[in-house]
Design a protein around this motif. Structure first.
Motif, PDB file in Angstrom:
ATOM      1  N   GLN A  74     -13.245  -2.084   3.986  1.00 60.25           N
ATOM      2  CA  GLN A  74     -12.193  -2.451   4.940  1.00 60.25           C
ATOM      3  C   GLN A  74     -10.988  -3.095   4.265  1.00 60.25           C
ATOM      4  OE1 GLN A  74     -12.648  -5.984   7.458  1.00 60.25           O
ATOM      5  NE2 GLN A  74     -12.314  -4.648   9.218  1.00 60.25           N
ATOM      6  N   THR A  75     -11.198  -4.112   3.467  1.00 59.38           N
ATOM      7  CA  THR A  75     -10.081  -4.837   2.863  1.00 59.38           C
ATOM      8  C   THR A  75      -9.242  -3.933   1.966  1.00 59.38           C
ATOM      9  OG1 THR A  75     -11.370  -6.876   2.935  1.00 59.38           O
ATOM     10  CG2 THR A  75      -9.450  -6.857   1.496  1.00 59.38           C
ATOM     11  N   ILE A  76      -9.885  -3.161   1.144  1.00 57.03           N
ATOM     12  CA  ILE A  76      -9.167  -2.267   0.223  1.00 57.03           C
ATOM     13  C   ILE A  76      -8.363  -1.224   1.002  1.00 57.03           C
ATOM     14  CG2 ILE A  76      -9.459  -0.506  -1.567  1.00 57.03           C
ATOM     15  CD1 ILE A  76     -11.946  -2.098  -2.461  1.00 57.03           C
ATOM     16  N   VAL A  77      -9.005  -0.602   1.969  1.00 58.25           N
ATOM     17  CA  VAL A  77      -8.327   0.430   2.762  1.00 58.25           C
ATOM     18  C   VAL A  77      -7.155  -0.171   3.536  1.00 58.25           C
ATOM     19  CG1 VAL A  77      -8.605   2.020   4.703  1.00 58.25           C
ATOM     20  CG2 VAL A  77     -10.354   1.911   2.932  1.00 58.25           C
ATOM     21  N   PHE A  78      -7.366  -1.330   4.159  1.00 57.00           N
ATOM     22  CA  PHE A  78      -6.297  -1.946   4.942  1.00 57.00           C
ATOM     23  C   PHE A  78      -5.117  -2.330   4.048  1.00 57.00           C
ATOM     24  CE2 PHE A  78      -8.607  -3.510   9.019  1.00 57.00           C
ATOM     25  CZ  PHE A  78      -9.123  -2.251   9.207  1.00 57.00           C
ATOM     26  N   ILE A  79      -5.385  -2.854   2.866  1.00 57.06           N
ATOM     27  CA  ILE A  79      -4.298  -3.221   1.952  1.00 57.06           C
ATOM     28  C   ILE A  79      -3.499  -1.989   1.541  1.00 57.06           C
ATOM     29  CG2 ILE A  79      -3.799  -4.049  -0.386  1.00 57.06           C
ATOM     30  CD1 ILE A  79      -6.001  -6.149   0.043  1.00 57.06           C
ATOM     31  N   LEU A  80      -4.192  -0.900   1.254  1.00 56.99           N
ATOM     32  CA  LEU A  80      -3.494   0.341   0.893  1.00 56.99           C
ATOM     33  C   LEU A  80      -2.631   0.853   2.045  1.00 56.99           C
ATOM     34  CD1 LEU A  80      -6.270   2.225  -1.109  1.00 56.99           C
ATOM     35  CD2 LEU A  80      -4.159   1.225  -2.005  1.00 56.99           C
ATOM     36  N   VAL A  81      -3.156   0.801   3.254  1.00 57.94           N
ATOM     37  CA  VAL A  81      -2.394   1.242   4.425  1.00 57.94           C
ATOM     38  C   VAL A  81      -1.160   0.360   4.620  1.00 57.94           C
ATOM     39  CG1 VAL A  81      -2.449   1.392   6.946  1.00 57.94           C
ATOM     40  CG2 VAL A  81      -4.328   2.343   5.609  1.00 57.94           C
ATOM     41  N   ILE A  82      -1.347  -0.954   4.524  1.00 62.76           N
ATOM     42  CA  ILE A  82      -0.226  -1.886   4.724  1.00 62.76           C
ATOM     43  C   ILE A  82       0.830  -1.686   3.643  1.00 62.76           C
ATOM     44  CG2 ILE A  82       0.417  -4.329   4.675  1.00 62.76           C
ATOM     45  CD1 ILE A  82      -2.380  -4.842   6.021  1.00 62.76           C
ATOM     46  N   ALA A  83       0.420  -1.512   2.393  1.00 63.59           N
ATOM     47  CA  ALA A  83       1.382  -1.292   1.305  1.00 63.59           C
ATOM     48  C   ALA A  83       2.195  -0.031   1.542  1.00 63.59           C
ATOM     49  CB  ALA A  83       0.643  -1.209  -0.027  1.00 63.59           C
ATOM     50  N   THR A  84       1.537   1.022   1.996  1.00 63.66           N
ATOM     51  CA  THR A  84       2.233   2.275   2.292  1.00 63.66           C
ATOM     52  C   THR A  84       3.225   2.093   3.434  1.00 63.66           C
ATOM     53  OG1 THR A  84       0.282   3.508   1.571  1.00 63.66           O
ATOM     54  CG2 THR A  84       1.900   4.694   2.898  1.00 63.66           C
ATOM     55  N   LEU A  85       2.810   1.397   4.479  1.00 61.98           N
ATOM     56  CA  LEU A  85       3.698   1.174   5.623  1.00 61.98           C
ATOM     57  C   LEU A  85       4.909   0.330   5.244  1.00 61.98           C
ATOM     58  CD1 LEU A  85       1.073   0.588   8.442  1.00 61.98           C
ATOM     59  CD2 LEU A  85       2.550   2.571   8.147  1.00 61.98           C
ATOM     60  N   VAL A  86       4.703  -0.678   4.395  1.00 61.32           N
ATOM     61  CA  VAL A  86       5.826  -1.521   3.975  1.00 61.32           C
ATOM     62  C   VAL A  86       6.826  -0.705   3.167  1.00 61.32           C
ATOM     63  CG1 VAL A  86       6.482  -3.467   2.515  1.00 61.32           C
ATOM     64  CG2 VAL A  86       4.577  -3.689   4.097  1.00 61.32           C
ATOM     65  N   GLN A  87       6.333   0.189   2.312  1.00 60.55           N
ATOM     66  CA  GLN A  87       7.247   1.048   1.559  1.00 60.55           C
ATOM     67  C   GLN A  87       8.055   1.934   2.507  1.00 60.55           C
ATOM     68  OE1 GLN A  87       7.865   0.725  -1.692  1.00 60.55           O
ATOM     69  NE2 GLN A  87       6.456  -0.992  -1.524  1.00 60.55           N
ATOM     70  N   PHE A  88       7.403   2.415   3.557  1.00 61.39           N
ATOM     71  CA  PHE A  88       8.085   3.224   4.569  1.00 61.39           C
ATOM     72  C   PHE A  88       9.173   2.405   5.263  1.00 61.39           C
ATOM     73  CE2 PHE A  88       8.204   4.306   9.139  1.00 61.39           C
ATOM     74  CZ  PHE A  88       8.806   5.552   9.045  1.00 61.39           C
ATOM     75  N   VAL A  89       8.831   1.177   5.682  1.00 61.33           N
ATOM     76  CA  VAL A  89       9.811   0.307   6.346  1.00 61.33           C
ATOM     77  C   VAL A  89      10.970   0.000   5.408  1.00 61.33           C
ATOM     78  CG1 VAL A  89      10.162  -2.013   7.299  1.00 61.33           C
ATOM     79  CG2 VAL A  89       8.156  -0.688   7.968  1.00 61.33           C
ATOM     80  N   GLU A  90      10.670  -0.240   4.138  1.00 60.38           N
ATOM     81  CA  GLU A  90      11.724  -0.529   3.172  1.00 60.38           C
ATOM     82  C   GLU A  90      12.685   0.652   3.028  1.00 60.38           C
ATOM     83  OE1 GLU A  90      12.317  -2.428  -1.264  1.00 60.38           O
ATOM     84  OE2 GLU A  90      10.321  -1.786  -0.649  1.00 60.38           O
ATOM     85  N   LEU A  91      12.144   1.868   2.974  1.00 61.07           N
ATOM     86  CA  LEU A  91      12.994   3.056   2.880  1.00 61.07           C
ATOM     87  C   LEU A  91      13.873   3.214   4.115  1.00 61.07           C
ATOM     88  CD1 LEU A  91      10.489   5.634   1.336  1.00 61.07           C
ATOM     89  CD2 LEU A  91      12.494   4.611   0.228  1.00 61.07           C
ATOM     90  N   VAL A  92      13.297   2.967   5.299  1.00 66.44           N
ATOM     91  CA  VAL A  92      14.059   3.083   6.548  1.00 66.44           C
ATOM     92  C   VAL A  92      15.180   2.044   6.582  1.00 66.44           C
ATOM     93  CG1 VAL A  92      13.919   2.790   9.045  1.00 66.44           C
ATOM     94  CG2 VAL A  92      12.200   4.148   7.860  1.00 66.44           C
ATOM     95  N   LEU A  93      14.860   0.788   6.227  1.00 65.84           N
ATOM     96  CA  LEU A  93      15.887  -0.258   6.223  1.00 65.84           C
ATOM     97  C   LEU A  93      16.979   0.043   5.201  1.00 65.84           C
ATOM     98  CD1 LEU A  93      13.879  -3.590   6.605  1.00 65.84           C
ATOM     99  CD2 LEU A  93      15.300  -2.451   8.301  1.00 65.84           C
ATOM    100  N   LYS A  94      16.592   0.531   4.047  1.00 71.75           N
ATOM    101  CA  LYS A  94      17.572   0.833   2.997  1.00 71.75           C
ATOM    102  C   LYS A  94      18.528   1.923   3.445  1.00 71.75           C
ATOM    103  CE  LYS A  94      17.733   1.574  -1.965  1.00 71.75           C
ATOM    104  NZ  LYS A  94      16.927   1.780  -3.176  1.00 71.75           N
ATOM    105  N   LYS A  95      17.993   2.897   4.200  1.00 70.08           N
ATOM    106  CA  LYS A  95      18.835   4.012   4.638  1.00 70.08           C
ATOM    107  C   LYS A  95      19.677   3.671   5.869  1.00 70.08           C
ATOM    108  CE  LYS A  95      18.780   8.819   5.892  1.00 70.08           C
ATOM    109  NZ  LYS A  95      18.784   9.951   5.016  1.00 70.08           N
ATOM    110  N   TYR A  96      19.076   2.997   6.863  1.00 74.82           N
ATOM    111  CA  TYR A  96      19.754   2.810   8.141  1.00 74.82           C
ATOM    112  C   TYR A  96      20.345   1.413   8.350  1.00 74.82           C
ATOM    113  CZ  TYR A  96      17.626   7.264   9.277  1.00 74.82           C
ATOM    114  OH  TYR A  96      17.253   8.590   9.258  1.00 74.82           O
ATOM    115  N   ILE A  97      19.782   0.381   7.720  1.00 76.57           N
ATOM    116  CA  ILE A  97      20.309  -0.979   7.875  1.00 76.57           C
ATOM    117  C   ILE A  97      20.418  -1.613   6.486  1.00 76.57           C
ATOM    118  CG2 ILE A  97      20.120  -3.138   9.180  1.00 76.57           C
ATOM    119  CD1 ILE A  97      18.027  -1.792  10.931  1.00 76.57           C
ATOM    120  N   PRO A  98      21.333  -1.132   5.656  1.00 79.51           N
ATOM    121  CA  PRO A  98      21.407  -1.622   4.271  1.00 79.51           C
ATOM    122  C   PRO A  98      21.730  -3.109   4.153  1.00 79.51           C
ATOM    123  CG  PRO A  98      23.206  -0.097   4.749  1.00 79.51           C
ATOM    124  CD  PRO A  98      22.301  -0.088   5.927  1.00 79.51           C
TER     125      PRO A  98
END
Length: 197
Positions: A74-98
């Protein structure tokens, strides 16, 4: 059902606030709360990541990890999912709300290691919440994080204009102020249950 969802939401925001009562997510709480716009941006980003992380991790836990006896991952999988989602949010913010992306700076990647996000996803499973309850709990936890950030940014702006004793300048006065704000939130304990009893 609606009553229990409201209790979960209000309890997550006020009584079981992850920053002020469970002391999870302290790093961004202390690091990004100097200015209101940064505190608000970080609170909104964390709320968004909490909701996304719960929407992804709850089905993974129930339909994959539990079904195949892999709960120990659980912990390993959840950390991987959260890290992936944060990278996604970072890309969205960088593109749309710099401007927000630039103002958050190094603190945006810190959401990956923000224990409040992981804590919400794990606690939703441990509390036995269904999917809808987990989403409401995550929304409440995110709004509680946002509320704590915004309130504390106001406190810190007032502290910058004050003249504390030399020994309390900097981090010591910040920690004392955080403790006082935390104590104020303990006043909500029991109120939510009484309002909806």
């Amino acid at each position: 059902m609606l009553k229990s969802l409201i209790i979960i939401l209000m309890s997550s925001v006020l009584v079981n606030n992850y920053v002020l009562s469970k002391f999870l997510g302290i790093c961004p709480f202390l690091g990004v709360s100097k200015k209101l716009d940064q505190a608000t941006g970080m609170g909104v980003a964390v709320t968004f990541v909490m909701l996304l992380a719960t929407a992804v991790t709850w089905p993974i836990q129930i339909y994959v990890l539990n079904r195949f006896g892999l709960e120990y991952l659980q912990t390993i999988v959840f950390i991987l999912v959260i890290a992936t989602l944060v990278q996604f949010v970072e890309l969205v913010l960088k593109k749309y709300i710099p401007s927000l992306h630039k103002s958050l700076g190094v603190y945006l990647p810190l959401i990956t290691t923000n224990c409040a996000v992981l804590g919400v996803t794990v606690n939703n499973i441990q509390d036995g919440y269904g999917f809808l309850e987990s989403m409401v709990s995550s929304l409440g936890c995110g709004l509680g994080f946002l509320l704590a950030m915004v309130l504390f940014s106001g406190v810190r702006e007032r502290m910058e204009k004050s003249n504390p004793p030399k020994a309390f300048e900097g981090l010591p006065i910040t920690l004392v102020a955080a403790a006082i704000v935390s104590l104020a939130f303990y006043g909500f304990a029991g109120i939510v249950d009484k309002l909806f009893a």
